[in-house]
Design a protein around this motif. Structure first.
Motif, PDB file in Angstrom:
ATOM      1  N   ASP A 628      -1.140  -5.467  -0.624  1.00 66.09           N
ATOM      2  CA  ASP A 628      -2.646  -5.618  -0.785  1.00 66.09           C
ATOM      3  C   ASP A 628      -2.417  -6.176  -2.180  1.00 66.09           C
ATOM      4  OD1 ASP A 628      -4.182  -5.316   1.736  1.00 66.09           O
ATOM      5  OD2 ASP A 628      -3.886  -3.469   1.067  1.00 66.09           O
ATOM      6  N   SER A 629      -1.482  -5.419  -2.360  1.00 64.27           N
ATOM      7  CA  SER A 629      -1.782  -4.229  -3.974  1.00 64.27           C
ATOM      8  C   SER A 629      -1.700  -6.001  -5.148  1.00 64.27           C
ATOM      9  CB  SER A 629      -0.582  -4.696  -4.621  1.00 64.27           C
ATOM     10  OG  SER A 629       0.124  -2.921  -3.678  1.00 64.27           O
ATOM     11  N   PRO A 630      -1.287  -7.073  -4.571  1.00 64.67           N
ATOM     12  CA  PRO A 630      -1.724  -8.758  -5.562  1.00 64.67           C
ATOM     13  C   PRO A 630      -3.508  -9.384  -5.539  1.00 64.67           C
ATOM     14  CG  PRO A 630       0.192  -9.321  -3.985  1.00 64.67           C
ATOM     15  CD  PRO A 630      -0.134  -7.794  -3.156  1.00 64.67           C
ATOM     16  N   ALA A 631      -3.703  -8.800  -4.246  1.00 58.33           N
ATOM     17  CA  ALA A 631      -5.519  -8.692  -4.579  1.00 58.33           C
ATOM     18  C   ALA A 631      -5.857  -8.059  -5.308  1.00 58.33           C
ATOM     19  CB  ALA A 631      -5.923  -8.938  -2.650  1.00 58.33           C
ATOM     20  N   LEU A 632      -5.213  -6.604  -5.179  1.00 62.94           N
ATOM     21  CA  LEU A 632      -6.547  -5.743  -6.160  1.00 62.94           C
ATOM     22  C   LEU A 632      -6.101  -6.302  -7.303  1.00 62.94           C
ATOM     23  CD1 LEU A 632      -4.836  -2.640  -3.951  1.00 62.94           C
ATOM     24  CD2 LEU A 632      -6.900  -2.766  -4.261  1.00 62.94           C
ATOM     25  N   LYS A 633      -4.769  -6.638  -7.922  1.00 62.31           N
ATOM     26  CA  LYS A 633      -4.381  -6.954  -9.002  1.00 62.31           C
ATOM     27  C   LYS A 633      -5.240  -8.007  -9.524  1.00 62.31           C
ATOM     28  CE  LYS A 633      -2.152  -6.714 -13.244  1.00 62.31           C
ATOM     29  NZ  LYS A 633      -2.181  -5.436 -14.168  1.00 62.31           N
ATOM     30  N   LYS A 634      -5.787  -8.613  -8.864  1.00 60.04           N
ATOM     31  CA  LYS A 634      -6.313 -10.577  -9.172  1.00 60.04           C
ATOM     32  C   LYS A 634      -7.649  -9.993  -9.281  1.00 60.04           C
ATOM     33  CE  LYS A 634      -4.839 -13.796  -6.290  1.00 60.04           C
ATOM     34  NZ  LYS A 634      -4.075 -14.927  -7.932  1.00 60.04           N
ATOM     35  N   ALA A 635      -8.449  -9.310  -8.485  1.00 59.99           N
ATOM     36  CA  ALA A 635      -9.982  -9.452  -8.400  1.00 59.99           C
ATOM     37  C   ALA A 635     -10.458  -8.254  -9.289  1.00 59.99           C
ATOM     38  CB  ALA A 635      -9.752  -7.710  -6.763  1.00 59.99           C
ATOM     39  N   ASP A 636     -11.344  -8.771  -9.354  1.00 61.47           N
ATOM     40  CA  ASP A 636     -12.295  -8.225 -10.688  1.00 61.47           C
ATOM     41  C   ASP A 636     -12.257  -6.688 -10.822  1.00 61.47           C
ATOM     42  OD1 ASP A 636     -13.329 -10.558 -11.780  1.00 61.47           O
ATOM     43  OD2 ASP A 636     -13.911 -10.977 -10.493  1.00 61.47           O
ATOM     44  N   VAL A 637     -12.343  -6.149 -10.120  1.00 61.05           N
ATOM     45  CA  VAL A 637     -12.412  -4.871  -9.642  1.00 61.05           C
ATOM     46  C   VAL A 637     -11.851  -4.379  -8.682  1.00 61.05           C
ATOM     47  CG1 VAL A 637     -14.937  -3.895  -8.928  1.00 61.05           C
ATOM     48  CG2 VAL A 637     -13.358  -2.438  -9.872  1.00 61.05           C
ATOM     49  N   GLY A 638     -10.571  -4.009  -8.755  1.00 63.40           N
ATOM     50  CA  GLY A 638      -9.033  -3.448  -7.724  1.00 63.40           C
ATOM     51  C   GLY A 638      -9.641  -1.775  -7.202  1.00 63.40           C
ATOM     52  N   PHE A 639     -10.280  -1.590  -6.017  1.00 62.34           N
ATOM     53  CA  PHE A 639      -9.812  -0.203  -5.308  1.00 62.34           C
ATOM     54  C   PHE A 639      -8.763   0.144  -4.100  1.00 62.34           C
ATOM     55  CE2 PHE A 639     -14.612  -1.959  -5.939  1.00 62.34           C
ATOM     56  CZ  PHE A 639     -15.737  -0.804  -6.234  1.00 62.34           C
ATOM     57  N   ALA A 640      -8.840   0.791  -4.814  1.00 61.97           N
ATOM     58  CA  ALA A 640      -7.495   1.516  -3.970  1.00 61.97           C
ATOM     59  C   ALA A 640      -7.499   2.560  -3.567  1.00 61.97           C
ATOM     60  CB  ALA A 640      -6.068   1.727  -4.786  1.00 61.97           C
ATOM     61  N   MET A 641      -7.405   2.904  -1.688  1.00 56.10           N
ATOM     62  CA  MET A 641      -7.324   4.021  -1.426  1.00 56.10           C
ATOM     63  C   MET A 641      -6.480   5.497  -1.360  1.00 56.10           C
ATOM     64  SD  MET A 641     -10.023   3.200   0.815  1.00 56.10           S
ATOM     65  CE  MET A 641     -10.311   2.330  -0.835  1.00 56.10           C
ATOM     66  N   GLY A 642      -6.802   6.371  -1.991  1.00 55.84           N
ATOM     67  CA  GLY A 642      -5.638   7.743  -2.374  1.00 55.84           C
ATOM     68  C   GLY A 642      -4.749   7.817  -1.287  1.00 55.84           C
ATOM     69  N   GLY A 643      -5.124   7.476  -0.027  1.00 53.42           N
ATOM     70  CA  GLY A 643      -4.136   7.355   0.338  1.00 53.42           C
ATOM     71  C   GLY A 643      -3.334   6.632   0.699  1.00 53.42           C
ATOM     72  N   GLY A 644      -3.128   5.798  -0.300  1.00 55.63           N
ATOM     73  CA  GLY A 644      -2.394   4.727   0.341  1.00 55.63           C
ATOM     74  C   GLY A 644      -1.211   4.707  -0.429  1.00 55.63           C
ATOM     75  N   THR A 645      -0.758   3.829  -0.671  1.00 58.33           N
ATOM     76  CA  THR A 645       0.903   3.708  -1.525  1.00 58.33           C
ATOM     77  C   THR A 645       0.500   3.383  -2.994  1.00 58.33           C
ATOM     78  OG1 THR A 645       0.532   1.234  -2.132  1.00 58.33           O
ATOM     79  CG2 THR A 645       1.783   1.963   0.130  1.00 58.33           C
ATOM     80  N   GLU A 646       1.599   3.864  -3.787  1.00 58.61           N
ATOM     81  CA  GLU A 646       1.592   4.236  -5.470  1.00 58.61           C
ATOM     82  C   GLU A 646       1.470   3.201  -5.634  1.00 58.61           C
ATOM     83  OE1 GLU A 646       4.111   5.223  -3.527  1.00 58.61           O
ATOM     84  OE2 GLU A 646       4.241   7.174  -3.184  1.00 58.61           O
ATOM     85  N   VAL A 647       1.950   1.674  -5.001  1.00 51.79           N
ATOM     86  CA  VAL A 647       1.260   0.051  -5.432  1.00 51.79           C
ATOM     87  C   VAL A 647       0.439  -0.380  -5.633  1.00 51.79           C
ATOM     88  CG1 VAL A 647       2.505  -2.314  -6.003  1.00 51.79           C
ATOM     89  CG2 VAL A 647       4.381  -0.050  -5.425  1.00 51.79           C
ATOM     90  N   ALA A 648      -0.071   0.177  -4.727  1.00 54.16           N
ATOM     91  CA  ALA A 648      -1.689  -0.278  -4.811  1.00 54.16           C
ATOM     92  C   ALA A 648      -1.782   0.422  -5.986  1.00 54.16           C
ATOM     93  CB  ALA A 648      -1.983   0.069  -3.551  1.00 54.16           C
ATOM     94  N   LYS A 649      -2.280   1.657  -5.759  1.00 56.94           N
ATOM     95  CA  LYS A 649      -2.732   2.527  -6.466  1.00 56.94           C
ATOM     96  C   LYS A 649      -2.828   1.628  -8.010  1.00 56.94           C
ATOM     97  CE  LYS A 649      -2.654   6.389  -4.089  1.00 56.94           C
ATOM     98  NZ  LYS A 649      -2.101   7.599  -4.062  1.00 56.94           N
ATOM     99  N   GLU A 650      -1.600   1.092  -8.751  1.00 67.05           N
ATOM    100  CA  GLU A 650      -0.968   0.738 -10.219  1.00 67.05           C
ATOM    101  C   GLU A 650      -1.792  -0.194  -9.853  1.00 67.05           C
ATOM    102  OE1 GLU A 650       0.575   2.409 -12.246  1.00 67.05           O
ATOM    103  OE2 GLU A 650       2.094   3.686 -12.051  1.00 67.05           O
ATOM    104  N   ALA A 651      -1.817  -0.868  -8.868  1.00 66.98           N
ATOM    105  CA  ALA A 651      -2.843  -2.512  -9.111  1.00 66.98           C
ATOM    106  C   ALA A 651      -4.464  -2.191  -9.779  1.00 66.98           C
ATOM    107  CB  ALA A 651      -2.735  -3.411  -8.176  1.00 66.98           C
ATOM    108  N   SER A 652      -4.603  -1.248  -9.435  1.00 64.66           N
ATOM    109  CA  SER A 652      -6.072  -1.849  -9.172  1.00 64.66           C
ATOM    110  C   SER A 652      -6.850  -0.589 -10.039  1.00 64.66           C
ATOM    111  CB  SER A 652      -6.622  -0.216  -8.069  1.00 64.66           C
ATOM    112  OG  SER A 652      -5.930   1.190  -8.302  1.00 64.66           O
TER     113      SER A 652
END
Length: 902
Positions: A628-652
């Motif tokens: 999900d990380s590329p899309a989170l990074k590309k979006a105007d605002v990325g919402f990462a889930m707290g129980g998700g991966t570190e990479v997703a959170k970094e991209a959000s």
């Protein structure tokens, strides 16, 4: 074969040769880096330019090159405005980033079991090296890329590929090719960092660690991508450009007016130029100083501070609501969302399978084990308890896979019955799609079977009814019930018994006919609060698109329950393959109708975000996996889930700590609250600034000095703005904001409604200023008009001086701004609307008034103030208070116009 593992010496050599398993962190900005970045704010740039000019003029005045008197505290005041605004925003962002780092550090403390020197040790995952033999069991997160050495497991690779189907992994065969693709997720013996073991046990050999793992490479690519400018920054940039033009034009016009006044006072051009070059240069410098003052006056220097304060305040509120904001721009952007692409699992749904219903052979439904008739219920409990790889521990099901835990949890606290002895077991596998266990005891001897309905029901000739009787089965009833449950996004497990027995070497179910106990319905339940939150977000004009790896019928059922599909004929549900067949132009035409994407791939998310942005929509994305990380990074605002991966959170931009869609709803509300608070403050500040510029422009043309001194102007712009920023920054989050339409990315921050309020307020203050000055001061002599409309209410100073009148004018200007603040904070006629939720507003406005009254008596030469008497105060307050009824009349007219569609 006994596994020895690496020795300490081999571990050191491997780490030296292949590197550490620790992932490189995204380079975090230091406090100074963030502070430096905040100086790129458009308003801060304008203020910085004004500060530079002020410093130059101050230095020239000290050298005696200009005659204008410039006090040291004037440039200091502007510098203070810049410093406070940038420090507040920097500190808020830096503090939340540190909180995020602490969460990430905690999440990364995962222990792994490895073979080292013939022993099994538990070590942090960061200490894994290439060549380590790592033990894997159900629930373990795989710490590196490698191959299965021995054992048989099923893994969830959805964090990397979005595919929810479990992948079976077995030992690498001896004839496997040497030059194989080490990133092939479909390889039956390769396992990858970040994926999770669902069931089984195995030993893997780590081949790739750290940044070179597939997980690490994706994280590294994300760190190189640039962020898109936030909608607020775009809007503020346009506002800054407009204000700059207004200030520059006003400054030039006022400077020209001052020079014209000097020429007129001299009698003619010839007489003016005959006075000599020194006088002309002095006048030009004075005009330049005045122009700079006007430019400074036009710029709302309190705006950056206000944005910093309101963002910081709301960041704290949001954290209390399980929303961690990593980037300040993310809050306001959330309020500007036009479209939100949301994951299903764990966001809209609970993210955990639950057994929600049991149906017997007659199609009767039971919500819990306690509701099933006793005799049938005992057999159901026995079939589940003695035929499961999960166990109850501490009141919850542990072990096994998600389905096993869900089935066992249906029984609640029920424990295994010691009267029954388990003889033989046939474990579940994805090929057979069933498991079985032969038991005897308490008068029962037979095989308990649990599995896919299509594998079992065709072999069932009878079923057990509520009385425990064996009744002939009409399989059309059961299959019809299965279809009904499928329409509710419920998949089923069939439970049956057989009189035949398994043997030690059994690889299939016993021969003969089976007796059906019933079907158990399992689903990932929609969160109760999700439907209401989705309704709120949709009512706010935000389109929500659910993206899931589920089948389209399951996804549609969930979407209906969550309120995403309402029966509107234009609503569109697509599979990933159907989406892939559409061109970008076709997707753009139908994007507004899309509600569900089923069987989605990670690439679908990035594509949808890109297409939405090409349509100038503000796009949001939720996600938890590396994929999900590329899309989170590309979006105007990325919402990462707290129980998700570190990479997703970094991209959000924002981390939803409770993985709940309702928290996204709150983020949108807070974002809109911030934007509305900013707009209220702009109305408040620009009304003051426009009226001050207008008065400063007209005064030289009327033969008067500027009634507001430089120090008084700074007092208005700095002291009042700072306090007002606190007042407007505490505005409550009102539910009515969620009924507003989303703001377009290109929509100017100043809308038509705001312009009418600013122009009306500024014009009224300007008109009252003219009345007060022209009927209070004799422009030909600069003395008090003791018989004038306003002059008659004021005392003369030392003969016929205007000091008391000008003190009254300064106080009128401040109080008019205070009363106008009540107009600015609400569009309603009731100026005290929701004031109880922002009691700080009343305190701040009261403080401004009190300080102004005190400074009137104590300001002396610095502020050019002289104490007023009761009659003079009465005139000042009456005139200042008049801004309220004038704006109420405007609101009545404007609101009526909007209601009638005018």
């Amino acid at each position: 074969m006994k596994i020895i593992g690496l020795s300490e010496q081999e571990v050191s050599k491997s780490r030296e040769k292949f590197g550490s398993n620790r992932l490189s962190e995204a380079e975090s900005e230091s406090f100074l880096d963030k502070l430096k970045g905040n100086f790129s704010d458009p308003m801060i740039k304008i203020l910085s330019a004004a500060l530079l000019i002020n410093v130059i003029i101050y230095i020239l005045s000290l050298m005696g090159l200009v005659s204008a008197e410039v006090e040291w505290y004037e440039p200091v005041g502007i510098a203070a405005a810049i410093a406070i605004a940038t420090l507040v925003s920097t500190f808020s962002e830096y503090r939340n980033e540190n909180a995020f780092r602490a969460l990430q550090e905690e999440a990364s403390k995962v222990l792994c079991r490895v073979y080292r020197g013939g022993e099994i040790r538990e070590i942090p995952s960061d200490d894994i090296v290439t060549g380590d033999f790592i033990m894997l069991g159900a629930g373990d997160r795989i710490p590196a890329d490698g191959i299965i050495f021995e054992g048989d497991i099923r893994t969830d690779q959805s964090v990397l590929n979005g595919e929810s189907k479990e992948a079976r992994k077995t030992p690498r065969p001896e004839n496997a090719p040497e030059n194989e693709d080490k990133t092939d997720l479909l390889c039956p013996y390769r396992v990858f960092r970040g994926t999770v073991v669902c069931s089984g046990t195995a030993v893997m050999v780590a081949e790739v660690v750290g940044d070179r793992t597939l997980y690490g490479e994706i994280a590294g690519e994300l760190r190189q991508e640039d962020d898109r400018e936030s909608p607020l920054k775009v809007k503020l940039g346009a506002l800054a450009e407009g204000i700059s033009k207004f200030g520059y034009m006003g400054g030039v016009a006022i400077a020209a007016a001052l020079l014209i006044h000097k020429i007129v006072s001299a009698g003619s051009f010839g007489a003016y130029f005959a006075a000599g070059a020194a006088g002309i240069i002095t006048d030009l410098l004075d005009a330049l100083i005045l122009a700079v003052i006007i430019i400074v006056m036009a710029v709302p220097e309190g705006l950056p501070l206000m944005i910093a304060i309101v963002s910081a305040m709301n960041m704290r509120k949001m954290l209390a609501d399980n929303v961690l904001v990593r980037k300040i721009a993310g809050i306001e952007t959330a309020g500007s969302l036009n479209i939100l692409f949301s994951d299903k699992t764990g966001t809209i749904t609970k993210g955990q399978l639950e057994a929600v219903v049991f149906a017997d052979g007659n199609g009767n439904e039971y919500k819990s084990i306690g509701g099933i008739p006793e005799r049938l219920g005992k057999l159901v409990s026995l079939c589940i308890l003695e035929n499961s790889t999960a166990v109850m521990s501490g009141g919850k099901a542990v072990g096994g896979n998600a389905t096993e835990r869900a089935v066992l949890s249906f029984l609640g606290e029920t424990s295994s019955d010691s009267r029954f002895k388990k003889l033989f077991v046939l474990p579940f596998n994805s090929d057979n799609k069933y498991s079985a266990s032969s038991v005897e005891g308490a008068g029962f001897r037979g095989t308990l079977i649990k599995g896919a309905p299509e594998k079992l029901i065709s072999r069932c000739t009878h079923f057990i009814d509520g009385e425990g009787r064996k009744i002939p089965l009409d399989d059309s009833i059961v299959n019809g019930k299965i279809d009904i449950l499928a329409g509710r996004a419920i998949r089923v497990i069939a439970l049956a018994i057989s009189e035949g027995m398994l043997s030690e070497d059994s690889v299939a179910l016993p021969d003969g006919e089976f007796t059906l106990l019933g079907i158990l319905g399992i689903r990932d339940e929609v969160r109760p609060e999700s439907a209401e939150a989705i309704k709120e977000v949709r009512n706010a004009g935000v389109q929500v698109v659910m993206i899931t790896g589920d089948r389209i019928d399951t996804a549609s059922a969930i979407a209906k329950e969550a309120g995403l599909l309402t029966g509107d004929g234009n609503e569109l549900t697509l599979t990933s393959s159907e989406l892939a067949e559409m061109t970008d132009d076709e997707v753009k035409k139908r994007l507004r109708d899309i509600r569900v994407i089923a069987r989605a791939l990670p690439s679908d998310k990035s594509r949808l975000v890109r297409i939405a942005q090409e349509l100038d929509l503000v796009a949001g994305m939720t996600g938890d996996g590396v994929n999900d990380s590329p899309a989170l990074k590309k979006a105007d605002v990325g919402f990462a889930m707290g129980g998700g991966t570190e990479v997703a959170k970094e991209a959000s931009d924002i981390v939803i700590l409770d993985d709940n869609f309702s928290s996204i709803d709150k983020a949108v509300l807070y974002g809109r609250t911030i934007f509305n608070s900013i707009r209220k403050f702009i109305i408040f500040q620009l009304t003051i600034n426009v009226s001050a510029v207008a008065v400063s422009f007209i005064s030289p043309l009327l033969g008067m000095d500027n009634p507001l001194t430089i120090t008084q102007i700074l007092w208005v712009n700095l002291v009042m703005d700072t306090l007002a920023a606190l007042a407007f920054g505490s505005e409550p989050a009102l539910s009515r904001y969620m009924r507003e339409k989303p703001k377009s990315r290109k929509e100017p921050i100043l809308n038509s409604y705001m312009k009418t309020e600013i122009i009306t307020g500024a014009a009224w203050v300007f008109v009252l200023s003219l009345v007060m000055l022209l009927t209070g001061i004799d422009t030909s002599s600069g003395t008090l008009k003791e018989t004038g409309l306003i002059g008659s209410f004021f005392r003369s100073y030392e003969g016929n001086g205007t000091e008391y009148l000008l003190t009254g004018y300064f106080s009128f200007f401040i109080l008019a701004a205070v009363f106008n603040a009540f107009n600015a904070r609400t569009e309603k006629i009731n100026l005290f609307d929701n004031i109880g939720a922002n009691k700080g507003f009343l305190k701040v406005m009261g403080m401004i008034t009190a300080v102004q009254v005190i400074m009137t008596y104590l300001g002396g030469r610095v502020l050019g103030c002289y104490g007023l008497n009761f009659k003079e105060w009465a005139v000042v307050i009456f005139m200042a208070l008049s801004v309220i009824p004038v704006d109420i009349i405007r609101k009545l007219i404007i609101n009526k116009k909007f209601k009638t569609g005018g």
